[in-house]
Design an enzyme around this catalytic site. Sequence first.
Site, PDB file in Angstrom:
ATOM      1  N   ASP A  30       0.854  -1.187   0.000  1.00 24.73           N
ATOM      2  CA  ASP A  30       0.000   0.000   0.000  1.00 24.73           C
ATOM      3  C   ASP A  30       0.893   1.241   0.000  1.00 24.73           C
ATOM      4  OD1 ASP A  30      -1.734   2.222   0.974  1.00 24.73           O
ATOM      5  OD2 ASP A  30      -3.199   0.615   1.156  1.00 24.73           O
ATOM      6  N   ILE A  31       0.574   2.207  -0.853  1.00 24.00           N
ATOM      7  CA  ILE A  31       1.412   3.416  -0.939  1.00 24.00           C
ATOM      8  C   ILE A  31       1.095   4.433   0.154  1.00 24.00           C
ATOM      9  CG2 ILE A  31       1.863   3.148  -3.408  1.00 24.00           C
ATOM     10  CD1 ILE A  31      -0.205   5.405  -3.875  1.00 24.00           C
ATOM     11  N   ASN A  86     -13.133  -2.335   2.993  1.00 23.78           N
ATOM     12  CA  ASN A  86     -14.025  -1.180   3.060  1.00 23.78           C
ATOM     13  C   ASN A  86     -15.079  -1.313   1.968  1.00 23.78           C
ATOM     14  OD1 ASN A  86     -12.548   0.089   5.144  1.00 23.78           O
ATOM     15  ND2 ASN A  86     -11.072   0.834   3.651  1.00 23.78           N
ATOM     16  N   GLY A  92     -15.173   4.471   3.977  1.00 25.00           N
ATOM     17  CA  GLY A  92     -13.890   5.028   3.586  1.00 25.00           C
ATOM     18  C   GLY A  92     -13.288   4.406   2.338  1.00 25.00           C
ATOM     19  N   GLN A  93     -14.101   3.695   1.550  1.00 26.92           N
ATOM     20  CA  GLN A  93     -13.582   3.114   0.310  1.00 26.92           C
ATOM     21  C   GLN A  93     -13.251   4.243  -0.652  1.00 26.92           C
ATOM     22  OE1 GLN A  93     -16.258   0.375  -1.682  1.00 26.92           O
ATOM     23  NE2 GLN A  93     -14.633  -0.386  -3.021  1.00 26.92           N
ATOM     24  N   HIS A  99     -10.907  -4.694  -2.788  1.00 24.22           N
ATOM     25  CA  HIS A  99      -9.552  -5.056  -2.357  1.00 24.22           C
ATOM     26  C   HIS A  99      -9.566  -5.284  -0.856  1.00 24.22           C
ATOM     27  CE1 HIS A  99      -9.915  -0.674  -2.094  1.00 24.22           C
ATOM     28  NE2 HIS A  99      -8.996  -0.690  -1.143  1.00 24.22           N
ATOM     29  N   HIS A 101      -7.310  -4.946   2.581  1.00 26.46           N
ATOM     30  CA  HIS A 101      -6.137  -4.420   3.266  1.00 26.46           C
ATOM     31  C   HIS A 101      -5.598  -5.502   4.194  1.00 26.46           C
ATOM     32  CE1 HIS A 101      -6.738  -0.131   2.172  1.00 26.46           C
ATOM     33  NE2 HIS A 101      -8.001  -0.514   2.093  1.00 26.46           N
TER      34      HIS A 101
END
Length: 113
Positions: A30-31, A86, A92-93, A99, A101
């Site tokens: 994750d960036i 999410n 908060g998507q 995907h 997390h």
Amino acid sequence: MNNCIFCKIIGGEIPSERFYEDDRMIIVKDIEPKAKLHYLAIPKRHYKLLREMTDSDREDLGYILQTVAEQAENLGLKNGYRLVINQGDDAGQTVFHLHIHILGGQTMDFPQL
């Protein structure tokens, strides 16, 4: 989906730090990490929400969860990890491609429920 950042990552249009890939999914770093170790498990087929899954997507999601468990030690998560999906704006998507997390590498606080 032409404007989907995850579809572009899967297609190689956007570079990513990949930790796992097969014909059904990828695991990338994750960036914008929210934990010491933060990865994303992304199905290669595009859909936004769990309720949009087909029967094939359901099989893929089970496969993805199993693969995450199998890859946990390779990802540095042998002491445990948290999975978060999410769903929608209120959750908060921000990327509208389903995907998961994968968070770990530290003791995780438990949110107040």
